[in-house]
Design a protein around this motif. Structure first.
Motif, PDB file in Angstrom:
ATOM      1  N   GLN A 421       0.864  -1.484   0.121  1.00 43.33           N
ATOM      2  CA  GLN A 421      -0.189   0.091  -0.240  1.00 43.33           C
ATOM      3  C   GLN A 421       0.941   1.405   0.072  1.00 43.33           C
ATOM      4  O   GLN A 421       0.329   2.632  -1.047  1.00 43.33           O
ATOM      5  N   GLY A 422       2.111   1.038   0.466  1.00 42.12           N
ATOM      6  CA  GLY A 422       3.243   2.402   0.772  1.00 42.12           C
ATOM      7  C   GLY A 422       3.325   2.913  -0.590  1.00 42.12           C
ATOM      8  O   GLY A 422       3.456   3.649  -1.123  1.00 42.12           O
ATOM      9  N   GLU A 423       3.359   2.153  -1.042  1.00 41.94           N
ATOM     10  CA  GLU A 423       4.275   2.297  -3.006  1.00 41.94           C
ATOM     11  C   GLU A 423       3.297   2.671  -3.723  1.00 41.94           C
ATOM     12  O   GLU A 423       3.084   3.333  -4.951  1.00 41.94           O
ATOM     13  N   SER A 424       2.008   1.746  -3.191  1.00 44.17           N
ATOM     14  CA  SER A 424       0.914   1.812  -4.179  1.00 44.17           C
ATOM     15  C   SER A 424       0.194   3.350  -4.336  1.00 44.17           C
ATOM     16  O   SER A 424      -0.186   4.724  -5.385  1.00 44.17           O
ATOM     17  N   HIS A 425       0.334   4.034  -2.441  1.00 38.32           N
ATOM     18  CA  HIS A 425      -0.903   5.325  -2.417  1.00 38.32           C
ATOM     19  C   HIS A 425       0.766   6.201  -3.514  1.00 38.32           C
ATOM     20  O   HIS A 425       1.036   7.544  -3.590  1.00 38.32           O
ATOM     21  N   TYR A 426       2.395   6.124  -3.526  1.00 43.70           N
ATOM     22  CA  TYR A 426       3.375   6.893  -3.879  1.00 43.70           C
ATOM     23  C   TYR A 426       2.972   7.137  -5.235  1.00 43.70           C
ATOM     24  O   TYR A 426       3.351   8.210  -5.738  1.00 43.70           O
ATOM     25  N   TYR A 427       2.851   6.407  -5.750  1.00 42.86           N
ATOM     26  CA  TYR A 427       2.846   5.821  -7.563  1.00 42.86           C
ATOM     27  C   TYR A 427       1.378   6.982  -7.711  1.00 42.86           C
ATOM     28  O   TYR A 427       1.390   7.724  -8.663  1.00 42.86           O
ATOM     29  N   PHE A 428       0.057   6.486  -7.127  1.00 42.63           N
ATOM     30  CA  PHE A 428      -1.070   7.929  -7.521  1.00 42.63           C
ATOM     31  C   PHE A 428      -0.566   8.647  -6.782  1.00 42.63           C
ATOM     32  O   PHE A 428      -1.114   9.692  -7.364  1.00 42.63           O
ATOM     33  N   GLY A 429       0.469   8.948  -6.243  1.00 40.60           N
ATOM     34  CA  GLY A 429       1.170  10.075  -5.590  1.00 40.60           C
ATOM     35  C   GLY A 429       1.818  10.852  -7.110  1.00 40.60           C
ATOM     36  O   GLY A 429       1.191  12.029  -7.164  1.00 40.60           O
ATOM     37  N   LEU A 430       2.114  10.638  -7.188  1.00 40.57           N
ATOM     38  CA  LEU A 430       3.061  10.901  -8.691  1.00 40.57           C
ATOM     39  C   LEU A 430       2.288  10.933  -9.891  1.00 40.57           C
ATOM     40  O   LEU A 430       2.099  12.358 -10.875  1.00 40.57           O
ATOM     41  N   PHE A 431       1.453  10.750  -9.815  1.00 43.20           N
ATOM     42  CA  PHE A 431       0.174  10.474 -11.241  1.00 43.20           C
ATOM     43  C   PHE A 431       0.040  11.953 -10.923  1.00 43.20           C
ATOM     44  O   PHE A 431      -0.739  12.607 -11.825  1.00 43.20           O
ATOM     45  N   LEU A 449       3.904   7.603   3.603  1.00 35.49           N
ATOM     46  CA  LEU A 449       3.833   7.199   4.788  1.00 35.49           C
ATOM     47  C   LEU A 449       3.673   6.507   6.078  1.00 35.49           C
ATOM     48  O   LEU A 449       4.310   5.869   6.977  1.00 35.49           O
ATOM     49  N   LYS A 450       1.953   6.005   6.192  1.00 30.66           N
ATOM     50  CA  LYS A 450       1.644   5.528   7.465  1.00 30.66           C
ATOM     51  C   LYS A 450       2.959   4.075   7.078  1.00 30.66           C
ATOM     52  O   LYS A 450       1.754   2.893   8.377  1.00 30.66           O
ATOM     53  N   TYR A 451       2.502   3.814   6.025  1.00 29.42           N
ATOM     54  CA  TYR A 451       2.558   2.148   5.579  1.00 29.42           C
ATOM     55  C   TYR A 451       4.156   2.176   5.141  1.00 29.42           C
ATOM     56  O   TYR A 451       4.736   0.568   5.270  1.00 29.42           O
ATOM     57  N   LEU A 452       4.846   2.844   5.587  1.00 34.54           N
ATOM     58  CA  LEU A 452       6.359   2.779   5.360  1.00 34.54           C
ATOM     59  C   LEU A 452       7.562   2.572   6.068  1.00 34.54           C
ATOM     60  O   LEU A 452       7.088   3.466   7.449  1.00 34.54           O
ATOM     61  N   PRO A 453       8.819   2.153   6.729  1.00 33.26           N
ATOM     62  CA  PRO A 453       9.459   2.947   7.980  1.00 33.26           C
ATOM     63  C   PRO A 453      10.064   3.879   7.423  1.00 33.26           C
ATOM     64  O   PRO A 453      10.327   4.067   6.754  1.00 33.26           O
ATOM     65  N   THR A 454      10.441   4.438   8.730  1.00 29.63           N
ATOM     66  CA  THR A 454      10.288   5.606   8.594  1.00 29.63           C
ATOM     67  C   THR A 454      11.440   6.031   8.544  1.00 29.63           C
ATOM     68  O   THR A 454      12.175   6.642   8.040  1.00 29.63           O
ATOM     69  N   ASP A 455      12.773   5.112   8.573  1.00 30.96           N
ATOM     70  CA  ASP A 455      14.238   5.318   8.482  1.00 30.96           C
ATOM     71  C   ASP A 455      14.111   4.272   6.746  1.00 30.96           C
ATOM     72  O   ASP A 455      15.565   4.533   6.789  1.00 30.96           O
TER      73      ASP A 455
END
Length: 488
Positions: A421-431, A449-455
């Motif tokens: 889901q993190g990568e999914s939202h990221y690419y929808f954001g780029l789109f 950001l809710k699905y990805l490690p902070t580091d």
């Protein structure tokens, strides 16, 4: 002296007066003493003029962007350049102009243009090589630069406008045409017959040294001459490259005396397919359809005509007719990647995904870098719920198309299908960012950001993307003005 107005504005737009002030005050006495003109263009000036025109033409979508077409023309041009010893000042660029006029032209700095209309008329690769060798020779002999230096009456900016008119012909736009006419009295942008003879002599030397048949240069001139006879339309090539009859006799004489041995008509091969791709790039397919049908009437097994007509039928929704044409073509050339890809895409468009995968996989096995094949194969796997394979293919495509918004959308979908889901939202954001929907883009970035490690590296990338989307303060807004001190 006022420069002529035209759409190609540049910092290098200078009047004769400013040119004299900037460059010729000190060298003036020296130039008079040695008999040289202070209007000489340096190699850097030539490169700047050529690049400025190239950038403007590309920005205005006047150039063909098809990767294979450009690669084909460029590899022939670069092969010819290997035989030249006079190219050290220039980095040559070869481009195809999206114009049906029969023309080719070279501008200072090593920029060579050939119209798709001329490529359509050409009958062999050696003829195309002959045109390129001739234009390369005009550049290395500095024929246009010499005309500019002799005129002493126009600015470099006006020169760029006249060059644009020569490259684009009737499609150059009103402004360019007006400038070309206005400047005609000061600079006739038409090669002299001495220029043509020199370019033919040097071009023939380059052509034959490369390994091509020198008759290619002669054959093309004869074809264009016959075209003029049958159509009553003078090819624009003749307007900027005068003395056609004399050139034919001169080149024929060179072939009879100096270049008797015959070279190759093709070194790379594939000209008919390049011509087919250019025809398929036309928005109006009537002319292309008529040409393909005429070719098939002469030769029912003409592979390129079968492929071209099949693509036209497929695009117009006549899938059954397209399949029949593709099947006939594949029986003659079972490993033709264009026909395999075209067949796979046709099956995809009608929803026959298993058949689409079958043909697209065969095409992918032949060339795993073909963008269209990768895209439709990935979409086909996506339709079969094989999201992992689709994702791998989309990521491969991302390496060559890193800014494609449609690819961002597909990646958003497939990452969601595999549960990332993190990568999914990221690419929808780029789109959405590409579509300038900043609020929606910010929402998806924050959700990612809710699905990805902070580091993680991606976490930091998304944080920076969110900051970039924040509204910037207006320095003229009352809330941000410096508060004036109260008077005592």
């Amino acid at each position: 002296m006022k420069t002529h107005p035209f759409p190609f504005k540049s910092d290098r737009s200078i009047t004769i007066a400013s040119f004299l002030t900037r460059f010729c005050l000190i060298p003036l006495l020296i130039s008079l003493w040695i008999g040289q003109s202070c209007f000489a263009l340096s190699p850097e000036d030539e490169r700047n003029i050529g690049k400025e025109l190239y950038d403007k033409l590309r920005k205005q979508n006047q150039l063909i962007e098809d990767t294979r077409v450009n690669a084909y023309v460029s590899q022939i041009g670069q092969k010819i350049l290997q035989q030249s010893t006079q190219t050290r000042y220039y980095d040559f660029h070869f481009s195809v102009v999206n114009n049906s006029a029969i023309n080719a032209f070279a501008t200072p700095g090593g920029y060579v243009y050939i119209n798709k209309g001329l490529i359509d008329l050409i009958e062999s690769e050696s003829e195309l090589a002959g045109v390129l060798a001739h234009e390369i020779s005009h550049v290395t002999c500095r024929h246009i630069a010499q005309q500019y230096e002799k005129s002493k009456k126009i600015s470099m900016a006006t020169l760029a406008a006249i060059l644009a008119g020569a490259v684009l012909g009737g499609a150059g736009g009103g402004d360019v045409a007006m400038v070309s006419i206005a400047a005609a009295g000061t600079l006739q942008l038409k090669y002299s017959r001495e220029n043509e003879e020199e370019a033919d002599r040097m071009g023939m030397q380059l052509l034959t040294a490369t390994g091509y048949d020198g008759a290619g240069m002669l054959n093309l001139l004869k074809i264009m001459k016959s075209f003029e006879f049958y159509s009553k339309t003078i090819p624009s090539y003749f307007l900027t490259h005068p003395g056609t009859d004399e050139r034919i006799r001169y080149i024929d004489g060179l072939l009879q005396t100096r270049y008797k041995s015959r070279g190759s008509m093709a070194i790379f091969g594939g000209l008919p397919r390049i011509q087919t791709l250019l025809l398929l790039s036309e928005k109006d397919t009537d002319a292309a359809q008529a040409k393909f049908e005429a070719l098939l009437k002469k030769d029912p097994d003409h592979i390129d005509a079968l492929y071209g007509l099949g693509m036209i039928r497929s695009r117009s929704g006549r899938t059954s007719d397209a399949m029949q044409l593709f099947t006939r073509a594949l029986a003659l050339a079972p490993d033709d990647i264009d026909i395999l890809r075209g067949t796979g895409i046709a099956y995809f468009n009608v929803g026959n995904i298993p058949q689409a995968v079958d043909y697209l996989r065969k095409a992918y096995a032949l060339d795993d870098h073909d963008e269209q094949t990768i895209l439709y194969l990935a979409r086909s796997y996506e339709e079969t719920s094989d999201a992992k394979t689709a994702l791998r293919l989309y990521l491969d495509l991302l390496k060559v198309k890193p800014d494609d918004p449609n690819l961002f959308y597909r990646l958003g979908m497939t990452y969601g299908m595999v549960g990332k889901q993190g990568e999914s939202h990221y690419y929808f954001g780029l789109f959405n960012k590409k579509k300038e929907k900043h609020e929606t883009a910010t929402y998806h970035f924050k959700e990612a950001l809710k699905y990805l490690p902070t580091d993680s590296e991606l976490y930091g990338t998304i944080q920076r993307a969110i900051e970039d989307l924040k509204p910037k303060p207006n320095p003229f807004d009352d809330d941000h003005r410096r508060t004036k001190p109260k008077s005592s």
